[in-house]
Scaffold this motif. Structure first.
Motif, PDB file in Angstrom:
ATOM      1  N   ILE A   1      -3.205  12.158   2.962  1.00 36.95           N
ATOM      2  CA  ILE A   1      -3.206  13.614   3.168  1.00 36.95           C
ATOM      3  C   ILE A   1      -2.275  14.276   2.155  1.00 36.95           C
ATOM      4  O   ILE A   1      -2.613  15.283   1.533  1.00 36.95           O
TER       5      ILE A   1
ATOM      6  N   LEU B   1       0.813  -1.212   0.000  1.00 36.58           N
ATOM      7  CA  LEU B   1       0.000   0.000   0.000  1.00 36.58           C
ATOM      8  C   LEU B   1       0.846   1.260   0.000  1.00 36.58           C
ATOM      9  O   LEU B   1       0.346   2.365  -0.135  1.00 36.58           O
ATOM     10  N   LYS B   2       2.167   1.070   0.196  1.00 36.54           N
ATOM     11  CA  LYS B   2       3.042   2.233   0.113  1.00 36.54           C
ATOM     12  C   LYS B   2       3.281   2.640  -1.330  1.00 36.54           C
ATOM     13  O   LYS B   2       3.870   3.667  -1.602  1.00 36.54           O
ATOM     14  N   HIS B   3       2.822   1.800  -2.236  1.00 35.16           N
ATOM     15  CA  HIS B   3       2.993   2.122  -3.641  1.00 35.16           C
ATOM     16  C   HIS B   3       1.824   2.981  -4.103  1.00 35.16           C
ATOM     17  O   HIS B   3       0.684   2.747  -3.722  1.00 35.16           O
ATOM     18  N   TRP B   4       2.140   3.981  -4.934  1.00 37.77           N
ATOM     19  CA  TRP B   4       1.099   4.948  -5.308  1.00 37.77           C
ATOM     20  C   TRP B   4      -0.108   4.306  -5.974  1.00 37.77           C
ATOM     21  O   TRP B   4      -1.219   4.793  -5.840  1.00 37.77           O
TER      22      TRP B   4
ATOM     23  N   TRP C   1      -1.728   1.942  -5.162  1.00 36.94           N
ATOM     24  CA  TRP C   1      -2.721   1.471  -4.202  1.00 36.94           C
ATOM     25  C   TRP C   1      -3.364   2.621  -3.422  1.00 36.94           C
ATOM     26  O   TRP C   1      -4.003   2.419  -2.436  1.00 36.94           O
ATOM     27  N   CYS C   2      -3.142   3.854  -3.887  1.00 37.84           N
ATOM     28  CA  CYS C   2      -3.790   4.999  -3.253  1.00 37.84           C
ATOM     29  C   CYS C   2      -4.911   5.521  -4.127  1.00 37.84           C
ATOM     30  O   CYS C   2      -5.519   6.531  -3.848  1.00 37.84           O
TER      31      CYS C   2
ATOM     32  N   GLY D   1      -3.988  14.333  -1.053  1.00 35.06           N
ATOM     33  CA  GLY D   1      -5.032  15.354  -1.068  1.00 35.06           C
ATOM     34  C   GLY D   1      -4.466  16.737  -1.297  1.00 35.06           C
ATOM     35  O   GLY D   1      -4.967  17.498  -2.133  1.00 35.06           O
ATOM     36  N   VAL D   2      -3.402  17.066  -0.581  1.00 30.67           N
ATOM     37  CA  VAL D   2      -2.796  18.398  -0.723  1.00 30.67           C
ATOM     38  C   VAL D   2      -2.259  18.582  -2.141  1.00 30.67           C
ATOM     39  O   VAL D   2      -2.453  19.627  -2.770  1.00 30.67           O
TER      40      VAL D   2
ATOM     41  N   LEU E   1      -1.350   9.487   6.301  1.00 35.73           N
ATOM     42  CA  LEU E   1      -0.416  10.545   5.897  1.00 35.73           C
ATOM     43  C   LEU E   1      -0.242  10.559   4.388  1.00 35.73           C
ATOM     44  O   LEU E   1      -0.221  11.618   3.760  1.00 35.73           O
ATOM     45  N   THR E   2      -0.111   9.353   3.817  1.00 37.56           N
ATOM     46  CA  THR E   2       0.000   9.267   2.362  1.00 37.56           C
ATOM     47  C   THR E   2      -1.203   9.919   1.699  1.00 37.56           C
ATOM     48  O   THR E   2      -1.075  10.686   0.751  1.00 37.56           O
TER      49      THR E   2
ATOM     50  N   TYR F   1     -11.390  11.323  -1.622  1.00 35.99           N
ATOM     51  CA  TYR F   1     -10.996  12.697  -1.287  1.00 35.99           C
ATOM     52  C   TYR F   1     -11.679  13.685  -2.226  1.00 35.99           C
ATOM     53  O   TYR F   1     -12.232  14.701  -1.799  1.00 35.99           O
TER      54      TYR F   1
ATOM     55  N   ASP G   1       0.202   6.067   9.337  1.00 42.65           N
ATOM     56  CA  ASP G   1       1.083   5.997   8.168  1.00 42.65           C
ATOM     57  C   ASP G   1       0.359   6.160   6.845  1.00 42.65           C
ATOM     58  O   ASP G   1       0.694   7.011   6.026  1.00 42.65           O
TER      59      ASP G   1
END
Lengths: 351, 161
Positions: A239, A31-34, A36-37, A242-243, A236-237, A44, A233
């Motif tokens: 967020i 999930l640290k891979h983009w 999976w976001c 989103g920013v 944060l990814t 969002y 964790d």
């Protein structure tokens, strides 16, 4: 402080540790891979849509006499109206892109397989809702594209066998576009669709939480489970994402603010009528085939999409190592891209 | 397999640096979304002295001799009286021609340097203040209109509709 805590915990009888455990669900390392976001991205963007949408509805007037002028007022006179409206539009486009990318990610990684079939179905319905959102959204502006888009969509709906005419009348509030149409589209856009969306999203998230995020067993990785907590964790990814999205959309809103076309004129069909880009493929399909066939085949395609988890299961029961789903997915994506590009090229360079 | 460096969460930094990082993060988030919130508030509270004005041409300086006045109507439908008082550095003034008493039309009387309402004998000075008649009792004034002289053209500044 402890008094306050006691006061709250008496009224909200939740154990803080349980809450912490609930929030910090361990999620797999991948999930640290983009890629999976992409699921969190439309969520969002949906929040951005809700906020900007509520702001827009403060000034929007949903009737055929005032609708166009009220959008014009938002865009031209009200402070930051152009920004709110441009954000709403850019965010809607981004949302459709993100939903499609998210679905592709789920499809090509087999995330829809047992026991997650229901969540795939909910995802398909969320895709349909997102497209309806887009359509009703640009119908509300009451510019030429809105009016003639509604006309075309009404006629397409009428072509659906048996329920078509009734459904079309229900959406339009009559047998043709009239005074009742815009108020209805408005209610769909800000009442019916958001309610359905929030309900489906809640179900979607609940199922993700209950099943956990899909885990992968790559051949080279040993079977040890590497995880990290969702909170803080992964949050944060999200967020950060989103920013970054907000920044990008603000840049786009400044560089390419949303304008207005001519006001709807029921007497003149503009020579180059075109829908939003995400309907280009249906538009091309309608031009290639007869109306009834186009409607039925599009409906059938959506049905296939929804029931793919079961089709895939049936195939894999016969041939456990079949890559048919991947091939079918690639074929589907290529077909969509070809139809969309074809229409885009004809619309922008064809005349 | 993947490059995780970009995604490594900053919470691994403990102690004072970690604390400042967290504070900085929340401050930045607050600043950016706070700005968006400010935009939203400005959007929801329009017209607080921010209604944009545009100018409409009324007359030329040559056309309007001292003592003359000319009537013009704004996009809002209000009728104003542009007057050359013949005195001062900027002799041009404009006031609503509607008497605040009961709505009759006032006109400029050059000899008395005043606006006069024939209905009930109300009179107003060059600042629009009532000096005689019923409007004086009510301490009423004529509604002013901002005037701008650019070159030899006289413009009235009116609120956009």
């Amino acid at each position: 402080m402890s008094k306050l805590r006691a006061w709250v915990s008496e009224r909200l009888p939740i154990d803080p540790d349980t809450l912490k455990e609930f929030g910090s669900e361990p999620v797999p390392e991948h999930l640290k891979h983009w890629w999976w976001c992409l699921g969190g991205t439309p969520a969002y963007l949906f929040m951005v849509q809700v906020v900007t949408g509520i702001l827009l509805s403060f000034y929007y007037i949903p009737d055929p006499v005032h609708a166009y002028e009220s959008v014009q007022r938002i865009t031209e006179s009200i402070p930051f109206g152009w920004y709110i409206r441009s954000l709403h539009r850019w965010s809607s486009n981004f949302m459709i892109v993100a939903v499609i990318l998210h679905m592709m990610r789920v499809f090509f990684t087999g995330g829809y397989r047992k026991p997650r079939e229901l969540n795939w179905i909910m995802g398909c319905l969320l895709l349909a809702l997102t497209l309806f959102f887009g359509f009703t959204g640009y119908s509300l502006i009451n510019e030429q594209l809105s009016y003639w888009g509604l006309t075309v969509a009404g006629n397409i709906t009428e072509a659906v066998p048996v329920i078509g005419p009734v459904l079309a009348d229900f959406i339009r509030g009559g047998s043709k576009i009239g005074e009742a149409t815009l108020p209805r589209i408005f209610v769909f856009h800000i009442g019916v669709l958001p309610t359905l969306m929030i309900g489906l999203l809640a179900g979607h998230f609940l199922l993700i939480r209950l099943h956990g995020v899909t885990e992968f067993h790559f051949d080279e990785t040993p079977k040890t489970k590497k995880t990290f907590p969702f909170f803080p964790d992964h949050l944060l990814t999200e967020i950060m994402l989103g920013v970054s999205l907000m920044f990008l959309m603000t840049v786009l809103a400044v560089a390419f603010p949303v304008g207005l076309e001519e006001k709807a004129n029921p007497l003149v069909t503009p020579p180059h009528i075109k829908p939003e880009w995400y309907f280009y493929f249906t538009f091309r399909w309608l031009k290639l085939t007869s109306l009834t066939f186009a409607v039925l085949s599009l409906g059938f395609a959506f049905f296939i999409l929804i029931s793919w988890p079961f089709i895939d299961a049936a195939i894999r029961k016969r041939r456990p190592h079949s890559e048919f789903s991947i091939l079918a997915g690639i074929a589907g994506v290529i077909l969509l891209i070809i139809l969309t590009l074809w229409e885009a090229i004809v619309l922008h360079f064809g005349h | 397999m993947y490059n995780y460096r970009l995604m490594n969460p900053p919470d691994q930094v403990k102690g004072r640096r970690g604390f400042f990082r967290t504070v900085l993060m929340f401050l930045s988030l607050g600043a950016s979304y706070g700005l968006a919130l400010l935009f939203a508030v400005r959007y929801l509270l329009p017209g607080r002295g921010n209604r944009k004005k545009s100018r409409i041409f009324v007359s030329t300086v040559q056309e309007l001799k001292p003592g003359d006045s000319k009537s013009f109507t704004t996009p809002d439908g209000e009728t104003f009286l542009l007057t050359n008082t013949g005195t001062g550095i900027s002799p041009f003034i404009a006031f609503s021609s509607r008497c605040p008493h009961l709505g009759c039309k006032v006109h400029w009387q050059d000899r008395e340097s005043r606006f006069f309402c024939p209905c009930h004998g109300g009179a107003f000075n060059i600042e629009g203040k009532a000096v005689e008649g019923p409007p004086l009792k009510g301490n009423q004034t004529l509604k002013p209109c901002e005037i701008r002289v650019i070159g030899s053209a006289i413009y009235a500044m009116v609120e956009r509709t």
